[in-house]
Structures are given as C-alpha cells and as structure tokens.
Design an enzyme around this catalytic site. Sequence first.
Site, PDB file in Angstrom:
ATOM      1  N   GLU A  52      62.164  69.712  73.546  1.00  0.00           N
ATOM      2  CA  GLU A  52      61.309  70.600  74.338  1.00  0.00           C
ATOM      3  C   GLU A  52      60.692  71.624  73.390  1.00  0.00           C
ATOM      4  O   GLU A  52      61.405  72.328  72.669  1.00  0.00           O
ATOM      5  CB  GLU A  52      62.077  71.334  75.440  1.00  0.00           C
ATOM      6  CG  GLU A  52      61.103  72.154  76.301  1.00  0.00           C
ATOM      7  CD  GLU A  52      61.744  73.102  77.301  1.00  0.00           C
ATOM      8  OE1 GLU A  52      62.962  73.317  77.264  1.00  0.00           O
ATOM      9  OE2 GLU A  52      60.974  73.666  78.116  1.00  0.00           O
ATOM     10  N   ASP A  89      51.207  78.158  75.691  1.00  0.00           N
ATOM     11  CA  ASP A  89      50.127  79.147  75.627  1.00  0.00           C
ATOM     12  C   ASP A  89      48.758  78.456  75.673  1.00  0.00           C
ATOM     13  O   ASP A  89      48.533  77.498  74.943  1.00  0.00           O
ATOM     14  CB  ASP A  89      50.271  79.963  74.336  1.00  0.00           C
ATOM     15  CG  ASP A  89      51.657  80.598  74.243  1.00  0.00           C
ATOM     16  OD1 ASP A  89      52.255  80.849  75.306  1.00  0.00           O
ATOM     17  OD2 ASP A  89      52.155  80.822  73.124  1.00  0.00           O
ATOM     18  N   LYS A 148      40.973  81.870  73.684  1.00  0.00           N
ATOM     19  CA  LYS A 148      39.940  82.501  72.853  1.00  0.00           C
ATOM     20  C   LYS A 148      39.299  81.472  71.929  1.00  0.00           C
ATOM     21  O   LYS A 148      39.988  80.566  71.432  1.00  0.00           O
ATOM     22  CB  LYS A 148      40.551  83.614  72.006  1.00  0.00           C
ATOM     23  CG  LYS A 148      40.683  84.903  72.764  1.00  0.00           C
ATOM     24  CD  LYS A 148      41.021  86.042  71.823  1.00  0.00           C
ATOM     25  CE  LYS A 148      41.539  87.223  72.613  1.00  0.00           C
ATOM     26  NZ  LYS A 148      42.571  87.960  71.933  1.00  0.00           N
ATOM     27  N   ASP A 164      50.112  75.783  84.589  1.00  0.00           N
ATOM     28  CA  ASP A 164      49.417  76.378  85.733  1.00  0.00           C
ATOM     29  C   ASP A 164      47.923  76.465  85.436  1.00  0.00           C
ATOM     30  O   ASP A 164      47.114  76.633  86.339  1.00  0.00           O
ATOM     31  CB  ASP A 164      49.920  77.811  85.947  1.00  0.00           C
ATOM     32  CG  ASP A 164      49.687  78.654  84.696  1.00  0.00           C
ATOM     33  OD1 ASP A 164      50.246  78.289  83.634  1.00  0.00           O
ATOM     34  OD2 ASP A 164      48.907  79.628  84.745  1.00  0.00           O
ATOM     35  N   GLU A 185      57.136  78.292  85.789  1.00  0.00           N
ATOM     36  CA  GLU A 185      56.757  77.465  86.936  1.00  0.00           C
ATOM     37  C   GLU A 185      57.199  78.120  88.248  1.00  0.00           C
ATOM     38  O   GLU A 185      56.438  78.162  89.216  1.00  0.00           O
ATOM     39  CB  GLU A 185      57.435  76.093  86.776  1.00  0.00           C
ATOM     40  CG  GLU A 185      57.049  75.082  87.829  1.00  0.00           C
ATOM     41  CD  GLU A 185      57.551  73.696  87.455  1.00  0.00           C
ATOM     42  OE1 GLU A 185      58.138  73.518  86.361  1.00  0.00           O
ATOM     43  OE2 GLU A 185      57.325  72.776  88.251  1.00  0.00           O
TER      44      GLU A 185
HETATM   45  C1  LIG Z   1      54.380  80.732  78.357  1.00  0.00           C
HETATM   46  S1  LIG Z   1      55.947  80.509  77.676  1.00  0.00           S
HETATM   47  C2  LIG Z   1      56.707  79.276  78.699  1.00  0.00           C
HETATM   48  C3  LIG Z   1      58.190  79.217  78.541  1.00  0.00           C
HETATM   49  C4  LIG Z   1      58.905  78.088  79.294  1.00  0.00           C
HETATM   50  N1  LIG Z   1      58.558  76.796  78.736  1.00  0.00           N
HETATM   51  C5  LIG Z   1      58.559  78.120  80.759  1.00  0.00           C
HETATM   52  O1  LIG Z   1      57.827  77.230  81.213  1.00  0.00           O
HETATM   53  O2  LIG Z   1      59.031  79.016  81.454  1.00  0.00           O
HETATM   54  C6  LIG Z   1      55.575  79.568  76.210  1.00  0.00           C
HETATM   55  C7  LIG Z   1      56.728  79.623  75.213  1.00  0.00           C
HETATM   56  O3  LIG Z   1      56.431  78.701  74.174  1.00  0.00           O
HETATM   57  C8  LIG Z   1      56.661  79.311  72.917  1.00  0.00           C
HETATM   58  N2  LIG Z   1      55.743  78.643  71.971  1.00  0.00           N
HETATM   59  C9  LIG Z   1      54.401  78.611  72.061  1.00  0.00           C
HETATM   60  N3  LIG Z   1      53.868  77.920  71.044  1.00  0.00           N
HETATM   61  C10 LIG Z   1      54.915  77.493  70.290  1.00  0.00           C
HETATM   62  C11 LIG Z   1      55.002  76.744  69.100  1.00  0.00           C
HETATM   63  N4  LIG Z   1      53.918  76.322  68.468  1.00  0.00           N
HETATM   64  N5  LIG Z   1      56.234  76.471  68.589  1.00  0.00           N
HETATM   65  C12 LIG Z   1      57.344  76.932  69.219  1.00  0.00           C
HETATM   66  N6  LIG Z   1      57.323  77.672  70.355  1.00  0.00           N
HETATM   67  C13 LIG Z   1      56.127  77.943  70.891  1.00  0.00           C
HETATM   68  C14 LIG Z   1      56.347  80.779  73.143  1.00  0.00           C
HETATM   69  O4  LIG Z   1      56.994  81.612  72.211  1.00  0.00           O
HETATM   70  C15 LIG Z   1      56.845  80.987  74.568  1.00  0.00           C
HETATM   71  O5  LIG Z   1      58.202  81.380  74.620  1.00  0.00           O
END
Ligand SMILES: C[S@@+](CC[C@H](N)C(=O)[O-])C[C@H]1O[C@@H](n2cnc3c(N)ncnc32)[C@H](O)[C@@H]1O
Length: 239
Positions: free
Chosen positions: A39, A143, A147, A179, A221
């Site tokens: 994951e 994310d 941008k 989302d 989610e």
């Molecule tokens: C918006 S949060 C969603 C967290 C979780 N998956 C959820 O659905 O509740 C996105 C998470 O992915 C991590 N993340 C984003 N890009 C990443 C990357 N390239 N490598 C590792 N972690 C990453 C961020 O630090 C953040 O904690």
Amino acid sequence: MRMRKKRRGGERLSQLSALFVTGSDYKTAFAEKKPLRLEIGCGKGDFICALSKKEPDYNFIAMERVDDVIVVAAEKYAVSRELGNLDSHGGWKAPDGTIYQGEAWDIPMEDRGNVRFMNCDATGLCEIFEEGSLDTIYANFSDPWTKNGYANRRLTHPDFLKRYLKLLVPGGKFCFKTDNVELFDFSLESVENEEGFELTFVSRDLHQSERAAENIMTEYERNFSEKGVKINCLEAVKK
Ligand SMILES: C[S@@+](CC[C@H](N)C(=O)[O-])C[C@H]1O[C@@H](n2cnc3c(N)ncnc32)[C@H](O)[C@@H]1O
C-alpha cells in the site's frame, strides 16, 4: 496529510522499529514467505490493519513518507495485533507490562504478523522491490497534485504505472480509490493508455456498487463519504 507534530515521534517510531523495514530488508522481514502486497501512502493505517487481518495468506508493506503519520499507523497495527499500547508518557507498553521508552522492543518474529512499515517515498520503488515481486499495489486517496507542473507526482502518472508494471507479477493488480474526480479522470485515462494493464473494475460510486460489501474504508474515505462525496475506484490487472 497535515498533522500536528507528534510528541516524541522519533522515539515512538524507534520503540516499534521491529515492525519497520528499509530498502530490500523486506525480503527477510517476515516469519513466513507469502505473496507480497504494497500500500502506497498508508496514512494512519486503517486500511492496512483491516486488510491484513482479512487476508492472512499475504504479507503486506505499508509505505508512507511522513514519519509522524506512519508512526500512528504502526501503533494502530500493534494494538490491533495485541502487541500492547502507547502509555501516557509516550512509551510503548508491551503485553507483559515492560515499557519501552524510546528504545526498541525486539518483538518476537512470530508475533510481528504480516505487515511491515516502510517510511519512504514511492518514487524509489524500483530500487527497493525486485521485478515481479508484488502481487497487488494499492493507492488510496493519494494527493491529487492539481497545480500545473506537478502531474508527474501523481501516483497514477504514466511514470508510476510503468514502475508498477515492472514490479507486479503477471496477473497482479493495481487498485486505486479517490474522492477527486479530476484525479480519477486522469488516472482512468493513464491506465487505459498503458498497454500492460487491463482495466477490470471501474466505479464512480463505489459504495453503491457490487463491491460495496467487501470494500475496506480508509480514514479519508470515511471522512469524505460521511460528507456525501462519492468514492471513485478502479482496478487494473497486469496482462
Ligand atoms: C491524502 S492521504 C490518504 C491517506 C490514506 N491512504 C487514506 O486514504 O486515508 C495520502 C497519504 O499518502 C502519502 N503519500 C503521498 N505520496 C506519497 C509517496 N509518493 N510516497 C509515499 N507516501 C506518499 C501522504 O504522506 C499521505 O499520508
């Protein structure tokens, strides 16, 4: 994901360092050899805790680049496997009552279960995992990088999809939920254009789909769906 600075985050991570792996150490990190699932961006760990319990015949790597976030996921996992709990001073209290205050607890291998945490960025995936070593890759609510100029950081950018194709076994899956409609449209197009993948499931309202019952919700989610936001999901198989 924005977080307030965790008290003694580094120490808390050290206490459970037995559940963490770096680089290719994952190969010797599990008590039993089983197909491996990854994951990316596990956040605070709700998804990986529930999935790894539901699927005991797999090993899992939960990757997250933010240390103050992954420590929460690892602690949640440890509690879910009855490996103790955080005490009021931020130490880790093992089931026998020993408190590890900033020092590592050498958790017996047989008690560590089928998840290991990796505190790093997914950009270097191909330097960590061997070709054809992963059974499934999950990316949940990653994310959107809306941008201009940052699209290549999206976890569904063609550059990432090519890495996933290298790392997945034939028949291995990529599963994605978001989302964000703009990100979903982008992701759908990227996967459709990627020769090596075949789309096997698409929903723009996952919670009303035939997969609703088996779906495991992440923290994001749950938040979004409580606000009435529809959840988009796609699944693709490596040909
Ligand atoms: C918006 S949060 C969603 C967290 C979780 N998956 C959820 O659905 O509740 C996105 C998470 O992915 C991590 N993340 C984003 N890009 C990443 C990357 N390239 N490598 C590792 N972690 C990453 C961020 O630090 C953040 O904690």
